[in-house]
Each structure stands twice: as structure tokens, then as C-alpha cells.
Design a protein around this motif. Structure first.
Motif, PDB file in Angstrom:
ATOM      1  N   ALA A  26      -2.773  -9.238   0.597  1.00  0.00           N
ATOM      2  CA  ALA A  26      -4.220  -9.382   0.707  1.00  0.00           C
ATOM      3  C   ALA A  26      -4.931  -8.044   0.537  1.00  0.00           C
ATOM      4  O   ALA A  26      -6.105  -8.003   0.172  1.00  0.00           O
ATOM      5  CB  ALA A  26      -4.595 -10.003   2.038  1.00  0.00           C
ATOM      6  N   ALA A  27      -4.232  -6.943   0.809  1.00  0.00           N
ATOM      7  CA  ALA A  27      -4.839  -5.625   0.689  1.00  0.00           C
ATOM      8  C   ALA A  27      -4.768  -5.078  -0.728  1.00  0.00           C
ATOM      9  O   ALA A  27      -5.347  -4.030  -1.019  1.00  0.00           O
ATOM     10  CB  ALA A  27      -4.154  -4.653   1.649  1.00  0.00           C
ATOM     11  N   ALA A  28      -4.060  -5.775  -1.618  1.00  0.00           N
ATOM     12  CA  ALA A  28      -3.944  -5.313  -3.000  1.00  0.00           C
ATOM     13  C   ALA A  28      -5.289  -5.468  -3.713  1.00  0.00           C
ATOM     14  O   ALA A  28      -6.084  -6.358  -3.386  1.00  0.00           O
ATOM     15  CB  ALA A  28      -2.875  -6.120  -3.730  1.00  0.00           C
ATOM     16  N   TRP A  61     -12.350  -6.839   6.082  1.00  0.00           N
ATOM     17  CA  TRP A  61     -11.660  -5.739   6.754  1.00  0.00           C
ATOM     18  C   TRP A  61     -12.468  -5.102   7.873  1.00  0.00           C
ATOM     19  O   TRP A  61     -11.954  -4.238   8.585  1.00  0.00           O
ATOM     20  CB  TRP A  61     -11.257  -4.675   5.740  1.00  0.00           C
ATOM     21  CG  TRP A  61     -10.323  -5.197   4.710  1.00  0.00           C
ATOM     22  CD1 TRP A  61     -10.581  -5.366   3.381  1.00  0.00           C
ATOM     23  CD2 TRP A  61      -8.980  -5.665   4.912  1.00  0.00           C
ATOM     24  NE1 TRP A  61      -9.487  -5.901   2.745  1.00  0.00           N
ATOM     25  CE2 TRP A  61      -8.486  -6.090   3.656  1.00  0.00           C
ATOM     26  CE3 TRP A  61      -8.149  -5.765   6.027  1.00  0.00           C
ATOM     27  CZ2 TRP A  61      -7.206  -6.612   3.494  1.00  0.00           C
ATOM     28  CZ3 TRP A  61      -6.874  -6.280   5.867  1.00  0.00           C
ATOM     29  CH2 TRP A  61      -6.413  -6.686   4.615  1.00  0.00           C
ATOM     30  N   HIS A  62     -13.705  -5.530   8.057  1.00  0.00           N
ATOM     31  CA  HIS A  62     -14.490  -4.994   9.162  1.00  0.00           C
ATOM     32  C   HIS A  62     -15.050  -6.109  10.051  1.00  0.00           C
ATOM     33  O   HIS A  62     -14.770  -6.135  11.242  1.00  0.00           O
ATOM     34  CB  HIS A  62     -15.612  -4.089   8.634  1.00  0.00           C
ATOM     35  CG  HIS A  62     -15.078  -2.894   7.927  1.00  0.00           C
ATOM     36  ND1 HIS A  62     -14.715  -1.741   8.576  1.00  0.00           N
ATOM     37  CD2 HIS A  62     -14.767  -2.691   6.611  1.00  0.00           C
ATOM     38  CE1 HIS A  62     -14.225  -0.878   7.715  1.00  0.00           C
ATOM     39  NE2 HIS A  62     -14.249  -1.420   6.514  1.00  0.00           N
ATOM     40  N   ARG A  63     -15.822  -7.037   9.477  1.00  0.00           N
ATOM     41  CA  ARG A  63     -16.375  -8.100  10.315  1.00  0.00           C
ATOM     42  C   ARG A  63     -15.262  -8.985  10.884  1.00  0.00           C
ATOM     43  O   ARG A  63     -15.232  -9.272  12.082  1.00  0.00           O
ATOM     44  CB  ARG A  63     -17.375  -8.949   9.536  1.00  0.00           C
ATOM     45  CG  ARG A  63     -17.971 -10.080  10.379  1.00  0.00           C
ATOM     46  CD  ARG A  63     -19.052 -10.817   9.600  1.00  0.00           C
ATOM     47  NE  ARG A  63     -19.377 -12.085  10.216  1.00  0.00           N
ATOM     48  CZ  ARG A  63     -20.242 -12.264  11.205  1.00  0.00           C
ATOM     49  NH1 ARG A  63     -20.848 -11.216  11.738  1.00  0.00           N
ATOM     50  NH2 ARG A  63     -20.485 -13.463  11.689  1.00  0.00           N
ATOM     51  N   MET A  64     -14.342  -9.452  10.034  1.00  0.00           N
ATOM     52  CA  MET A  64     -13.271 -10.296  10.544  1.00  0.00           C
ATOM     53  C   MET A  64     -12.308  -9.487  11.416  1.00  0.00           C
ATOM     54  O   MET A  64     -11.888  -9.940  12.475  1.00  0.00           O
ATOM     55  CB  MET A  64     -12.516 -10.965   9.401  1.00  0.00           C
ATOM     56  CG  MET A  64     -13.341 -11.963   8.593  1.00  0.00           C
ATOM     57  SD  MET A  64     -14.117 -13.258   9.613  1.00  0.00           S
ATOM     58  CE  MET A  64     -12.674 -14.074  10.250  1.00  0.00           C
ATOM     59  N   HIS A  65     -11.960  -8.307  10.953  1.00  0.00           N
ATOM     60  CA  HIS A  65     -11.020  -7.445  11.690  1.00  0.00           C
ATOM     61  C   HIS A  65     -11.559  -7.055  13.058  1.00  0.00           C
ATOM     62  O   HIS A  65     -10.864  -7.205  14.071  1.00  0.00           O
ATOM     63  CB  HIS A  65     -10.740  -6.211  10.830  1.00  0.00           C
ATOM     64  CG  HIS A  65     -10.079  -5.061  11.528  1.00  0.00           C
ATOM     65  ND1 HIS A  65      -9.124  -5.214  12.522  1.00  0.00           N
ATOM     66  CD2 HIS A  65     -10.219  -3.728  11.362  1.00  0.00           C
ATOM     67  CE1 HIS A  65      -8.721  -4.024  12.930  1.00  0.00           C
ATOM     68  NE2 HIS A  65      -9.373  -3.111  12.258  1.00  0.00           N
ATOM     69  N   ARG A  66     -12.815  -6.624  13.140  1.00  0.00           N
ATOM     70  CA  ARG A  66     -13.314  -6.069  14.393  1.00  0.00           C
ATOM     71  C   ARG A  66     -14.155  -7.050  15.208  1.00  0.00           C
ATOM     72  O   ARG A  66     -14.011  -7.137  16.423  1.00  0.00           O
ATOM     73  CB  ARG A  66     -14.130  -4.789  14.134  1.00  0.00           C
ATOM     74  CG  ARG A  66     -13.361  -3.654  13.488  1.00  0.00           C
ATOM     75  CD  ARG A  66     -12.076  -3.252  14.245  1.00  0.00           C
ATOM     76  NE  ARG A  66     -12.271  -3.006  15.649  1.00  0.00           N
ATOM     77  CZ  ARG A  66     -12.689  -1.867  16.178  1.00  0.00           C
ATOM     78  NH1 ARG A  66     -12.995  -0.848  15.380  1.00  0.00           N
ATOM     79  NH2 ARG A  66     -12.806  -1.727  17.481  1.00  0.00           N
ATOM     80  N   ILE A 114      -6.157   0.406  16.141  1.00  0.00           N
ATOM     81  CA  ILE A 114      -5.024   0.402  15.207  1.00  0.00           C
ATOM     82  C   ILE A 114      -5.441  -0.390  13.976  1.00  0.00           C
ATOM     83  O   ILE A 114      -5.983  -1.493  14.083  1.00  0.00           O
ATOM     84  CB  ILE A 114      -3.778  -0.205  15.872  1.00  0.00           C
ATOM     85  CG1 ILE A 114      -3.282   0.717  16.997  1.00  0.00           C
ATOM     86  CG2 ILE A 114      -2.666  -0.440  14.852  1.00  0.00           C
ATOM     87  CD1 ILE A 114      -2.090   0.189  17.758  1.00  0.00           C
ATOM     88  N   PRO A 115      -5.226   0.143  12.779  1.00  0.00           N
ATOM     89  CA  PRO A 115      -5.734  -0.509  11.568  1.00  0.00           C
ATOM     90  C   PRO A 115      -4.946  -1.748  11.189  1.00  0.00           C
ATOM     91  O   PRO A 115      -3.866  -2.013  11.747  1.00  0.00           O
ATOM     92  CB  PRO A 115      -5.589   0.595  10.506  1.00  0.00           C
ATOM     93  CG  PRO A 115      -4.444   1.417  10.990  1.00  0.00           C
ATOM     94  CD  PRO A 115      -4.546   1.415  12.493  1.00  0.00           C
ATOM     95  N   PRO A 116      -5.461  -2.520  10.243  1.00  0.00           N
ATOM     96  CA  PRO A 116      -4.731  -3.700   9.764  1.00  0.00           C
ATOM     97  C   PRO A 116      -3.381  -3.327   9.158  1.00  0.00           C
ATOM     98  O   PRO A 116      -3.211  -2.243   8.600  1.00  0.00           O
ATOM     99  CB  PRO A 116      -5.665  -4.266   8.682  1.00  0.00           C
ATOM    100  CG  PRO A 116      -7.024  -3.746   9.030  1.00  0.00           C
ATOM    101  CD  PRO A 116      -6.787  -2.397   9.621  1.00  0.00           C
ATOM    102  N   GLY A 117      -2.430  -4.245   9.297  1.00  0.00           N
ATOM    103  CA  GLY A 117      -1.132  -4.075   8.655  1.00  0.00           C
ATOM    104  C   GLY A 117      -0.406  -2.814   9.055  1.00  0.00           C
ATOM    105  O   GLY A 117       0.148  -2.119   8.197  1.00  0.00           O
ATOM    106  N   ALA A 118      -0.393  -2.515  10.348  1.00  0.00           N
ATOM    107  CA  ALA A 118       0.205  -1.261  10.799  1.00  0.00           C
ATOM    108  C   ALA A 118       1.151  -1.487  11.963  1.00  0.00           C
ATOM    109  O   ALA A 118       0.998  -2.418  12.752  1.00  0.00           O
ATOM    110  CB  ALA A 118      -0.876  -0.264  11.205  1.00  0.00           C
ATOM    111  N   VAL A 119       2.149  -0.592  12.046  1.00  0.00           N
ATOM    112  CA  VAL A 119       3.015  -0.480  13.213  1.00  0.00           C
ATOM    113  C   VAL A 119       2.769   0.903  13.802  1.00  0.00           C
ATOM    114  O   VAL A 119       2.947   1.912  13.113  1.00  0.00           O
ATOM    115  CB  VAL A 119       4.497  -0.650  12.844  1.00  0.00           C
ATOM    116  CG1 VAL A 119       5.382  -0.453  14.071  1.00  0.00           C
ATOM    117  CG2 VAL A 119       4.754  -2.018  12.207  1.00  0.00           C
ATOM    118  N   ALA A 120       2.314   0.954  15.045  1.00  0.00           N
ATOM    119  CA  ALA A 120       2.097   2.225  15.722  1.00  0.00           C
ATOM    120  C   ALA A 120       3.400   2.611  16.425  1.00  0.00           C
ATOM    121  O   ALA A 120       3.905   1.867  17.262  1.00  0.00           O
ATOM    122  CB  ALA A 120       0.962   2.108  16.726  1.00  0.00           C
ATOM    123  N   VAL A 121       3.944   3.764  16.053  1.00  0.00           N
ATOM    124  CA  VAL A 121       5.219   4.226  16.603  1.00  0.00           C
ATOM    125  C   VAL A 121       4.953   5.388  17.547  1.00  0.00           C
ATOM    126  O   VAL A 121       4.327   6.386  17.169  1.00  0.00           O
ATOM    127  CB  VAL A 121       6.180   4.649  15.476  1.00  0.00           C
ATOM    128  CG1 VAL A 121       7.494   5.146  16.070  1.00  0.00           C
ATOM    129  CG2 VAL A 121       6.428   3.484  14.522  1.00  0.00           C
TER     130      VAL A 121
END
Length: 590
Positions: A198-200, A419-424, A176-183
Motif C-alpha cells: 500500500a505504501a508503493a 497516512w495521516h487522517r486514518m493513521h492518526r 511509531i510510524p506505519p509499517g514499522a518495528v521499533a527495536v
């Protein structure tokens, strides 16, 4: 809460997955038990991490936090408040990573799974034909999907040592990507993004360095003051480096006295020596976990811990890096813990050797991949099928090219490392910590990160930004040298002397990197080398535990036979890859 799996079917759809399969639930690792709810539309199963942890009824409205902490700068957030935030999507980015929660507004309503703005708390989704599922466990979704391993994800794991983008080692299972709600509703999963500052895009005109430093200091002070006042038993994990010292500097002096600090290492280690000096300065209670006094686990126990680590990481990163920490954390209090990981985008350590005035290009991406991404945790070429490795290199390079934004190259590297090293990578390890204790790092505040990204890259080189931030927070702490020998107070001012000192440290690191590349060596993470040797000892005594590797096309049988016979060895990075491959393929039970 340790984890969950939820499945939704299209109306009237018969999929053979009407209720949870025991093999799926086994992936949740639930020592406190599992609560399930099944209806005509699907099912949800939530695991408890402890026997005394209550899971709310799942038949009506509920909100289940999936980690220990849910907090904004203003304070802790209750499950009731969380539910409203998830439904409105407002203010979710104000929650400090790692954060995740499962929410349903009422009977029959869609199931919503909210993650933090950085996607630090790892969660996964899968979409089938008229059926969909979300989970904290990629392995559980792989069991549901029944589609086997994903060659592209395995290739990334073999070269980088962790995942990038939304890849996993399992076909059709995605992060699931950053800043997301999976419905989850009607047999479909929808990823709904919520706004994050932060994504701006970075501003065309970077902020003045001192203005950014002043606001960043205020953010950290607000976090540290509020958290320490609400949770005075908080422990700061203190090292000799920059990040943890900045967090300490942001704690008001009146709260430092009597504060608990924890350091892992032997008495002569720089981390321990420097941390002890800092603790004594403020009258803090310094606790040292003496690594030199610990008895090594038996080879059999090391193997059990490594398998456990691979499962807890969902085969997304090195189990040999986590396994030693599982040993240490088993002897440590699991309460409120301040940790400093996260200053990477504020100090731009990856700028070293990079052109300062260049635009993103495929050549620069490939160069960074060869110099850093493929050099530390890659599997040995002799251990795997040459065609697998060649395909992996081509596909991974193509993926990487798409992950670096056009424009300024140094800002593109900031983007990738966040968005990749820290995220994953960091997120995989951080998620394990987040379900065991309150894992707190104010440098993940989205505004703090936004400011770190907005500052001109040249103002971050050689730790200028962090040196100035430390000096503003606590000039006394800034005057004490770091484990590198550099002094933050000096780094705060770009003089010929500080440039020379910083370049000297960078040059030493570059020489080590060159030697590493020339020798074809890897750089295993802390503690991984010793754990790897114990694992190899167990393999040689009990080769049946890795017999499943012989059936996998990625592994060269002659190489494996040589390792088991003791005529050749295996680097820790290769052992880590093979353990992940064994667990991901389900062949970890001989």
C-alpha cells in the motif's frame, strides 16, 4: 492487553530510571494488574485489561499481542506464529489493522514492538541520553522524559483536532510510524520499516476500473467468508451509509441469515430505518441501541467519562467524541465486531471542490487546510493566546506542505487522508476499540487499499468505484438507497442523472460548509455537543477542576473566567482541546 512500557539503558548507564515509577505505570490503566520484569539493561511492564487476562512471564522469550485481534485473510494468528513473523519481518503487512505486538526472542535479546502496516494501532517512542523507551502510552513516555508539553503538537491539536505525522502533545515523544518495528536495545530505539504494498507509489497507468472492482470484491468476500465461518457470533455495525453496507454485501447469503447486526440511534433515524430494512431482507437479528431511551449522565459523571476518554486517546484526538461511545459501549457486548470505517480513499469524499487536473502546491495545501482541516475541530480563537494560535497556524501549515507528495493533487490528498487522517485520527479511536473487542474491518486489507489508491481519481469521484463495487457484490443491496438518498446501483454508472444527483448532494454539503465558515462555527463529532454542555455545567459548579488551566500560557484567563461565570459559552471543539491540555499537562487532578 491494554498497554505496556519498556525502557532500555546503555550498558553501565545510571539514569535514575532503574525501575518503573508508579506515575508511569499509572498511565497504563490496568484493571487486571501489571506484570513487570527488571534487569541490568532496563525493564518492561505489561498491563492486563481484565482480571482474568494472563500476562506471560517476561524474563525469557515471549510474544504479547497488544490488541484482541491478529489475523490475515487465511485465519487467526497465534502468538507463537506472530513471534516468528516479527523476527523475520515477513508477512507483517498481511496482518489486518489494527494490530500490535510486543516480542522478545530470548533472555537478553532486544525488545521488538511491531505495529500494523497503516500504523493504525497507536504506539509511541522516546529517545533520551543513553536511555530510550517505547509504549502504548504517550503520557507514560512524557512522564519518563520529564520535558513537558510540545508547542508544535499542541498547535496541531488546537487547529486540526487530532495529530498529524508523528507529533504528540509531549516534547520528544513521537508516534511509531506505519509499517514499522521499533527495536529497543542498549539505550537506543531503532525504527525498522518493513515492506507494504500500500505504501508503493501509484502505477503510472491506473488499472481498469472493472478489473480493480473485481479484485476488491474478491478480497472482501474472502475476508468475510473466512471470518464469519471462524466466528459466527460476529456482529456487524450496520448504518445507512456505504461502507458498512459493502461489508454486508461481501458476506455470502448463506451466512447472512441469522447474522447479528447492531445500529445506534433512535427509531426514526435514517441509520436505524435503513439498517432495519437491510436486516429484514436477509433474516438477520437486528439489535438497536436506543439512544433516545438512554438517561444522560450527570455532569459529574460526564466529566469523569471525558477525562477517561482523554487518557485512553492519549490526548491525541477529541475526548468529547469518545466519551458518548464509552457510555454506549458500556452497555454493549464486547466481542467480534465488523465495522465499516475505512472507505475514505475508495470514495474520495475530500475531492469535492478540488481541481481535477492540478499538481500539488502550497496554495492548494493551504486552501484544503482552511476549507476542511482547520474548520471542523479547531479551538476558538478567543479562548487561546493569539501568539500561540498564530505560531501554530504557521508551523502546522509548514508541516502540511511536507505531507502532500508532489505530482497529481488528488492522489496527494489520497495519500494524506490515508497516512495521516486514518493513521492518526481514526487510529486513535480505533486503538481504544481494539483493546476492548475484536475490531474487524476488511477494507484495511493492504491490497484492497492499494487498489483503491491505484484507481484513477476520476473513477472514484461521486462514489463511482464504491457504487460499482457494491453492485458487483450484491445487486439487490445496491438497489436500496443510502442515507444520502443516492442509490449505489445508479452511482455505478456515470450518467447525466447520477452526476446531477451526486452534485446535488455535494452542493448541499458545500453550502453547509460555507455557512459554517461564514459563521465561524465548528462541527463537533456525534454526541460531543451534549457531552460538552454537561462538562461545562460541572466546570461552573466546580471550577476547581479546571483551575490548572489558569497556569497554562496557551489559555486566556479572561475568557476562561467568563465561561466559568456563565457570561460566555464554549464550543465543544474548544472544550475538547482544553480537556486534552489539562490531562496532557498533568493538571487534571485538583
Amino acid at each position: 492487553m491494554r498497554g505496556f512500557v519498556a525502557l532500555s539503558r546503555a550498558p553501565g548507564r545510571q539514569t535514575g530510571r532503574q525501575e518503573p515509577d508508579p506515575r508511569v505505570l499509572a498511565c497504563l490503566d490496568a484493571p487486571g494488574g501489571i506484570r513487570t520484569e527488571i534487569d541490568e539493561n532496563g525493564w518492561v511492564a505489561v498491563a492486563a485489561d481484565r482480571a482474568d487476562e494472563a500476562v506471560p512471564p517476561l524474563s525469557g522469550a515471549f510474544t504479547v499481542p497488544l490488541g484482541r485481534m491478529a489475523r490475515t485473510r487465511q485465519g487467526d494468528v497465534s502468538p507463537e506464529t506472530l513471534g516468528g513473523m516479527i523476527e523475520r519481518r515477513e508477512d507483517l503487512a498481511a496482518l489486518l489493522p489494527p494490530f500490535a505486538a510486543l516480542h522478545r526472542g530470548g533472555p537478553g535479546e532486544p525488545l521488538a514492538v511491531a505495529g500494523d502496516w497503516l500504523g493504525f494501532h497507536q504506539m509511541f517512542w522516546w529517545q533520551g541520553d543513553g536511555v530510550a523507551a517505547v509504549s502504548t502510552s504517550a503520557r507514560a513516555l512524557a512522564e519518563l522524559a520529564g520535558e513537558g508539553l510540545d508547542a508544535r503538537g499542541l498547535g496541531v491539536l488546537g487547529l486540526v483536532g487530532w495529530q498529524i505525522g508523528d507529533t504528540t502533545p509531549f516534547r520528544s515523544v513521537r508516534a511509531i510510524p506505519p509499517g514499522a518495528v521499533a527495536v529497543l536495545r542498549g539505550g537506543e530505539v531503532t525504527l525498522e520499516r518493513y515492506p507494504s504494498d500500500a505504501a508503493a507509489p501509484a502505477p503510472e497507468q491506473p488499472p481498469a476500473l472493472d478489473d480493480a472492482v473485481a479484485e476488491m470484491a474478491d478480497i472482501l468476500r474472502a475476508w468475510q467468508t473466512g471470518y464469519m465461518e471462524d466466528h459466527p457470533d460476529t456482529v456487524i455495525q450496520l448504518t445507512g451509509g456505504h461502507d458498512s453496507r459493502i461489508l454486508l454485501a461481501a458476506v455470502p447469503d448463506k451466512l447472512k441469515a441469522g447474522m447479528r447486526a447492531l445500529t445506534l440511534g433512535e427509531p426514526s433515524a435514517p441509520d436505524v430505518v435503513i439498517a432495519a430494512r437491510l436486516a429484514a431482507r436477509y433474516g438477520m437479528k437486528h439489535e438497536v441501541y436506543r439512544t433516545d431511551l438512554q438517561t444522560d449522565p450527570t455532569p459529574e459523571r460526564a466529566w469523569e467519562l471525558t477525562l477517561q476518554a482523554a487518557r485512553e486517546l492519549e490526548c491525541q484526538a477529541s475526548p468529547l467524541a469518545l466519551a458518548p461511545l464509552l457510555v454506549a459501549e458500556g452497555a454493549l457486548e464486547q466481542g467480534h465486531r465488523l465495522g465499516g470505517l475505512g472507505g475514505e480513499v475508495a470514495r474520495g469524499f475530500y475531492y469535492a471542490g478540488q481541481a481535477g487536473a492540478a499538481n500539488t502546491s502550497a496554495e492548494l495545501v493551504h486552501r484544503l487546510a482552511r476549507w476542511r482541516l482547520f474548520s471542523n475541530e479547531a479551538v476558538e480563537a478567543d479562548a487561546v493566546d493569539p501568539e500561540f494560535l498564530a505560531t501554530a497556524r504557521g508551523e502546522t501549515l509548514a508541516m502540511l506542505e511536507g505531507f502532500f507528495p508532489a505530482g497529481d493533487w488528488l492522489r496527494a490528498t489520497d495519500d494524506f487522508y490515508l497516512w495521516h487522517r486514518m493513521h492518526r485520527w481514526a487510529g486513535s479511536h480505533g486503538t481504544v476499540a481494539a483493546v476492548k473487542r475484536h475490531y474487524v474491518n476488511p477494507m484495511f486489507d493492504q491490497r484492497f487499499v492499494q487498489l483503491a489508491l491505484a484507481v484513477a481519481p476520476d473513477d472514484k469521484r461521486d462514489s463511482l468505484l464504491l457504487g460499482r463495487l457494491m453492485t458487483r457484490l450484491d445487486p439487490g443491496l445496491a438497489a436500496i438507497p443510502l442515507d444520502s438518498g443516492l442509490t449505489p446501483a445508479r452511482l455505478a454508472h456515470r450518467t447525466f442523472g447520477t452526476r446531477l444527483a451526486a452534485k446535488s448532494v455535494t452542493a448541499r454539503k458545500a453550502v453547509r460548509k460555507v455557512r459554517q465558515r461564514v459563521a465561524g462555527g465548528r462541527r463537533p463529532q456525534l454526541g460531543a455537543g451534549g457531552m460538552s454542555q454537561l462538562v461545562l455545567t460541572h466546570w461552573r459548579a466546580h471550577p476547581e477542576v479546571v483551575a490548572g488551566l489558569r497556569d497554562l500560557p496557551q489559555v486566556r484567563r479572561d475568557w476562561l473566567d467568563g465561561v466559568l461565570a456563565g457570561t460566555r459559552t464554549a464550543e465543544p471543539t474548544t472544550v475538547a482541546f482544553l480537556v486534552n491540555l489539562l490531562v496532557a499537562s498533568g493538571k487534571d487532578h485538583p
